[in-house]
Design a protein around this motif. Structure first.
Motif, PDB file in Angstrom:
ATOM      1  N   SER A  11      -2.948   6.332  11.067  1.00 43.32           N
ATOM      2  CA  SER A  11      -3.140   5.912   9.667  1.00 43.32           C
ATOM      3  C   SER A  11      -2.475   5.487   9.103  1.00 43.32           C
ATOM      4  N   GLY A  12      -2.231   4.985   7.810  1.00 43.98           N
ATOM      5  CA  GLY A  12      -1.461   4.307   7.151  1.00 43.98           C
ATOM      6  C   GLY A  12      -1.065   3.212   7.766  1.00 43.98           C
ATOM      7  N   THR A  17       0.484  -1.925  11.566  1.00 44.00           N
ATOM      8  CA  THR A  17       1.437  -2.313  11.842  1.00 44.00           C
ATOM      9  C   THR A  17       0.759  -2.915  13.220  1.00 44.00           C
ATOM     10  N   GLU A  18      -0.316  -2.070  13.911  1.00 43.37           N
ATOM     11  CA  GLU A  18      -1.246  -2.081  15.814  1.00 43.37           C
ATOM     12  C   GLU A  18      -1.848  -3.153  15.544  1.00 43.37           C
ATOM     13  N   VAL A  19      -2.366  -3.665  14.346  1.00 41.39           N
ATOM     14  CA  VAL A  19      -3.328  -4.808  13.685  1.00 41.39           C
ATOM     15  C   VAL A  19      -2.349  -5.850  13.747  1.00 41.39           C
ATOM     16  N   ILE A  20      -1.198  -6.182  13.538  1.00 46.65           N
ATOM     17  CA  ILE A  20      -0.344  -7.429  13.508  1.00 46.65           C
ATOM     18  C   ILE A  20       0.144  -7.268  14.228  1.00 46.65           C
ATOM     19  N   VAL A  78      13.460  -6.473  14.916  1.00 43.35           N
ATOM     20  CA  VAL A  78      13.172  -5.290  14.573  1.00 43.35           C
ATOM     21  C   VAL A  78      12.210  -4.863  13.468  1.00 43.35           C
ATOM     22  N   VAL A  79      10.632  -3.807  13.649  1.00 45.82           N
ATOM     23  CA  VAL A  79      10.294  -4.377  12.171  1.00 45.82           C
ATOM     24  C   VAL A  79       9.890  -3.017  11.581  1.00 45.82           C
ATOM     25  N   GLU A  80      10.418  -2.002  10.133  1.00 47.09           N
ATOM     26  CA  GLU A  80       9.867  -1.353   9.931  1.00 47.09           C
ATOM     27  C   GLU A  80       8.976  -1.468   8.723  1.00 47.09           C
ATOM     28  N   THR A  81       7.795  -0.825   8.794  1.00 46.87           N
ATOM     29  CA  THR A  81       7.044  -1.249   7.520  1.00 46.87           C
ATOM     30  C   THR A  81       6.404   0.336   7.316  1.00 46.87           C
ATOM     31  N   LYS A  82       5.705  -0.140   5.920  1.00 41.22           N
ATOM     32  CA  LYS A  82       5.762   1.152   5.086  1.00 41.22           C
ATOM     33  C   LYS A  82       4.464   0.473   3.898  1.00 41.22           C
ATOM     34  N   LEU A  83       4.202   1.466   4.128  1.00 41.69           N
ATOM     35  CA  LEU A  83       2.673   0.956   2.998  1.00 41.69           C
ATOM     36  C   LEU A  83       3.050   2.561   1.923  1.00 41.69           C
ATOM     37  N   GLY A  84       2.486   3.751   2.406  1.00 39.65           N
ATOM     38  CA  GLY A  84       2.323   4.569   1.630  1.00 39.65           C
ATOM     39  C   GLY A  84       3.845   5.918   0.792  1.00 39.65           C
ATOM     40  N   ALA A  85       4.142   5.851   2.461  1.00 45.55           N
ATOM     41  CA  ALA A  85       6.060   6.447   2.707  1.00 45.55           C
ATOM     42  C   ALA A  85       6.827   5.199   2.062  1.00 45.55           C
ATOM     43  N   TYR A  86       7.663   6.223   1.156  1.00 46.91           N
ATOM     44  CA  TYR A  86       8.810   5.441   1.306  1.00 46.91           C
ATOM     45  C   TYR A  86      10.093   5.400   2.725  1.00 46.91           C
ATOM     46  N   TYR A 186      -7.342  -2.898   3.956  1.00 44.58           N
ATOM     47  CA  TYR A 186      -6.581  -2.042   4.475  1.00 44.58           C
ATOM     48  C   TYR A 186      -5.646  -1.392   3.745  1.00 44.58           C
ATOM     49  N   VAL A 187      -4.666  -2.597   3.729  1.00 49.93           N
ATOM     50  CA  VAL A 187      -3.540  -2.960   3.227  1.00 49.93           C
ATOM     51  C   VAL A 187      -3.392  -2.872   1.081  1.00 49.93           C
ATOM     52  N   LYS A 188      -4.346  -3.734   1.233  1.00 46.98           N
ATOM     53  CA  LYS A 188      -4.715  -3.595  -0.893  1.00 46.98           C
ATOM     54  C   LYS A 188      -4.908  -2.328  -1.104  1.00 46.98           C
ATOM     55  N   ASN A 189      -5.103  -1.944  -1.053  1.00 47.65           N
ATOM     56  CA  ASN A 189      -5.953  -0.153  -0.801  1.00 47.65           C
ATOM     57  C   ASN A 189      -4.409   0.444  -1.439  1.00 47.65           C
ATOM     58  N   PHE A 190      -3.742  -0.016  -0.639  1.00 44.88           N
ATOM     59  CA  PHE A 190      -2.473   0.772  -0.602  1.00 44.88           C
ATOM     60  C   PHE A 190      -1.823   0.584  -1.811  1.00 44.88           C
ATOM     61  N   ILE A 191      -0.605  -0.826  -1.824  1.00 49.17           N
ATOM     62  CA  ILE A 191      -0.565  -1.844  -2.633  1.00 49.17           C
ATOM     63  C   ILE A 191      -1.420  -1.246  -4.345  1.00 49.17           C
TER      64      ILE A 191
END
Length: 326
Positions: A11-12, A17-20, A78-86, A186-191
């Motif tokens: 989720s989230g 990340t998997e899509v990218i 190395v990529v760290e991805t954040k959406l809903g979390a800090y 999907y991302v826009k909804n989180f933003i």
């Protein structure tokens, strides 16, 4: 493995990340996106095939588990991805700098040639506000521990830190393409869930809960007033999206109360709602009356009549007049 297998149970930010990762796979033909992505990072508009890209997601190291690692013929990213979390800790990004020297990278990239890696890049892919907050946090920690800010510390350790706001990456997506459009939505909804400074100030205002409490009490008062005038009313129903009650008449049913989803559009939270299925007789004639009264058509709610906050004192009598007209 297929994209659906990779996102199963996730989720989230993990899904994003998997899509990218999937779109960066050289075997996938998302070449315009790949060129835009790598131009942002490497300043070279090259495709994954040209860069000989390999990717791995959720690779476990002693220092943690970065969301995405990208290996090209001469660069380790190395990529760290954040959406809903800090950040999961103030030192999370500092810890991930250890990945570049970790020999267990061979477990994920068996043919990696460390001597050919000329550039190490750490990316934080997150909403702009999260990026800014993360950098400020990392700077404070690095200054306390290392005597210099985080970006300078990265440079000293031959790591280039690149903050990549989701807002910038979204602008590179081709929304005419189904998968990219779904990622965009999907991302826009989180933003959109992130609170702005102004919104946080509103929620801190003690008048907001007081006003909402008065609003809900007013709905309850309207319900009791209608019952006293001989109208049949149902019990109050509620969720975070609505709060109100049904009104039953011989020829129709309707609903009165608070609607969160269309509050912003009509600048009022209170509506009288009607659906075609709730009309028992003379449907065409009633729909004509509703249009004359001022009902608006909404995709999810069908027909709604906004009740202005400015005339809250008149809601009881106005509602009775409308019901009698219908």
């Amino acid at each position: 493995m297929s994209l659906f297998n990779n996102v199963s149970g996730r989720s989230g930010e993990d899904v994003a990340t998997e899509v990218i990762s999937y779109m960066l796979d050289p075997q996938q033909k998302y070449i315009p996106f790949q060129k835009l992505f790598f131009n942002n990072i490497l300043k070279r508009p090259l495709s994954s095939s040209q860069l000989q890209v390999e990717t791995v997601t959720q690779a476990q190291f002693k220092c943690g588990r970065p969301d995405l690692i990208i290996l090209t013929k001469d660069t380790l990213i190395v990529v760290e991805t954040k959406l809903g979390a800090y950040l999961s800790g103030d030192d999370q990004l500092i810890k991930y700098c250890n990945v570049f020297k970790d020999k267990t990278l061979r477990d994920f990239f068996p043919f990696i040639e460390f001597e050919n890696i000329s550039k190490n890049i750490l990316i934080l892919l997150a909403p702009r506000s999260t990026v800014e907050l993360s950098i400020a946090t990392c700077n404070r920690l690095s200054e306390r521990k290392n005597g210099i800010d985080f970006i300078k510390w990265c440079t000293k350790n031959q790591i280039e830190f690149i903050p990549l706001p989701w807002e910038d990456l979204l602008s590179d997506l081709d929304t005419q393409n189904y998968l990219q459009n779904e990622l965009f939505l999907y991302v826009k909804n989180f933003i959109n869930q992130e609170l702005s400074e102004e919104e946080m100030m509103i929620l801190k205002d003690e008048n907001v809960p007081i006003a909402l409490n008065k609003l809900f009490n007013t709905i309850y008062d309207v319900k009791n007033h209608l019952a006293s005038k001989g109208f049949k009313t149902g019990r109050l129903g509620q969720s975070y999206n609505y709060y109100g009650f049904f009104i039953e008449r011989e020829t129709l049913s309707c609903w009165f109360g608070y609607f969160l989803p269309i509050w912003e559009k009509y600048r009022t939270p209170i509506f009288l709602q009607m659906r075609e299925d709730w009309i028992k007789e003379e449907k065409s004639e009633l729909l004509k009356k509703m249009k004359e009264i001022g009902f608006k058509k909404e995709p999810d709610q069908e027909f709604v009549l906004p009740f202005s906050i400015d005339f809250i004192a008149n809601w009881k009598e106005d509602l009775i007049k409308i019901l009698l007209k219908l």
